[in-house]
Write a protein that holds these residues in place. Structure first.
Motif, short mmCIF file in Angstrom:
data_model
loop_
_atom_site.label_atom_id
_atom_site.label_comp_id
_atom_site.label_asym_id
_atom_site.label_seq_id
_atom_site.Cartn_x
_atom_site.Cartn_y
_atom_site.Cartn_z
N UNK A 1 67.59 48.94 67.45
CA UNK A 1 68.48 49.52 68.46
C UNK A 1 67.76 49.61 69.81
N UNK A 2 66.55 50.19 69.77
CA UNK A 2 65.78 50.31 71.02
C UNK A 2 65.48 48.98 71.65
N UNK A 3 65.24 47.97 70.82
CA UNK A 3 64.96 46.63 71.35
C UNK A 3 66.13 46.05 72.11
N UNK A 4 67.34 46.27 71.62
CA UNK A 4 68.52 45.80 72.34
C UNK A 4 68.66 46.53 73.68
N UNK B 1 66.17 45.30 76.18
CA UNK B 1 66.53 43.97 76.70
C UNK B 1 67.58 44.06 77.79
N UNK B 2 68.30 45.18 77.85
CA UNK B 2 69.32 45.38 78.87
C UNK B 2 70.73 45.55 78.34
N UNK B 3 70.89 45.51 77.02
CA UNK B 3 72.22 45.65 76.44
C UNK B 3 72.71 47.09 76.47
N UNK C 1 77.15 45.11 71.17
CA UNK C 1 76.47 45.37 72.44
C UNK C 1 76.97 44.42 73.51
N UNK C 2 76.95 44.88 74.74
CA UNK C 2 77.43 44.08 75.85
C UNK C 2 76.30 43.87 76.86
N UNK C 3 76.25 42.66 77.42
CA UNK C 3 75.30 42.38 78.50
C UNK C 3 75.89 42.90 79.78
#
Length: 254
Positions: free
Chosen positions: A212-215, A218-220, A248-250
């Motif tokens: 979760x933290x990685x997403x 990354x900016x998601x 998740x959304x960019x």
């Protein structure tokens, strides 16, 4: 220990597909026809279908099936009007994609690729990435989230399934605490030998911070999630969540 552990995993997944692995059995013609008629569902994790409200409009949607070969989800999305690319490092999983596409008469772009490397796509190439549980076969998930962010268009969706690490604590019968976390065969010779000798592939546990933290790093922006069980076995009997899925959304420019 083999530095190219992903090559070992590619070979073992090819082997599993030849043994009718659950995640390597392509959809039937009947399932494809139902999707054409609007009757469909897909999974990221063993049991729960992905909520339909998670998805964008499929018509002309450019979708990347990341480590999503096997002819299970991409045929559904193609039937719904999407333009699909599938990237997988298992040739047999890609062969299944080709078989279904040829049988049903649609086009799909197939790429044999390793998601531990830079994805072979230009920036902002896709509207959506569909990523079933598979990053348990790679050591560094941060790289994957960063690459997903790079190749998605602004406003694009990442729909991903993940193992929460619980499966790696127990023995095969899921009754005895056996392993400490993190589970990383590349840093533990005994685990490595167990994985090789039992044809498990080289697998890795990952933390919530990584998944979760990685997403988020990354900016998601994560907009929804759910949990799921193994579908069978002792942990399932006790309704222990072992998987999770996220939408998740960019984010675009602020």
């Amino acid at each position: 220990m083999n530095n190219r552990y992903t090559d070992l995993n590619s070979n073992i997944i090819d082997q599993w597909v030849g043994q009718n692995w659950e995640w390597g059995v392509p959809v039937s013609h009947e399932t494809y026809v139902k999707a054409l008629q609007g009757n469909w569902d897909v999974v990221l994790t063993p049991l729960k279908p992905v909520p339909k409200e998670w998805f964008p409009s499929f018509e002309d949607c450019r979708i990347l099936g990341l480590a999503s070969g096997g002819g299970q989800q991409m045929p559904i999305f193609s039937a719904l009007g999407a333009m699909c690319t599938v990237m997988d490092y298992s040739q047999k999983q890609l062969d299944s994609e080709a078989m279904v596409a040829n049988r049903e008469g649609y086009s799909i772009n197939m790429v044999k690729g390793d998601m531990t490397e830079r994805f072979p796509f230009e920036d902002e190439s896709f509207d959506m990435i569909f990523h079933p549980v598979s990053n348990c076969y790679i050591e560094d998930v941060y790289h994957v989230w960063n690459e997903c962010y790079r190749v998605l268009k602004k406003g694009g969706l990442l729909i991903a399934g993940m193992d929460n690490g619980m499966n790696y604590i127990f023995d095969d019968e899921e009754t005895t605490l056996t392993n400490k976390l993190p589970f990383n065969p590349l840093k533990n010779r005994e685990l490595y030998n167990i994985c090789i000798n039992n044809d498990y592939g080289i697998q890795f546990s990952h933390t919530i911070e990584e998944q979760i933290g990685g997403q988020l790093k990354a900016g998601f922006q994560i907009t929804d999630l759910y949990e799921d069980t193994n579908g069978d076995g002792k942990l399932h009997e006790y309704n222990v969540p072992t998987y999770m899925a996220t939408r998740a959304i960019k984010k675009g420019n602020d």
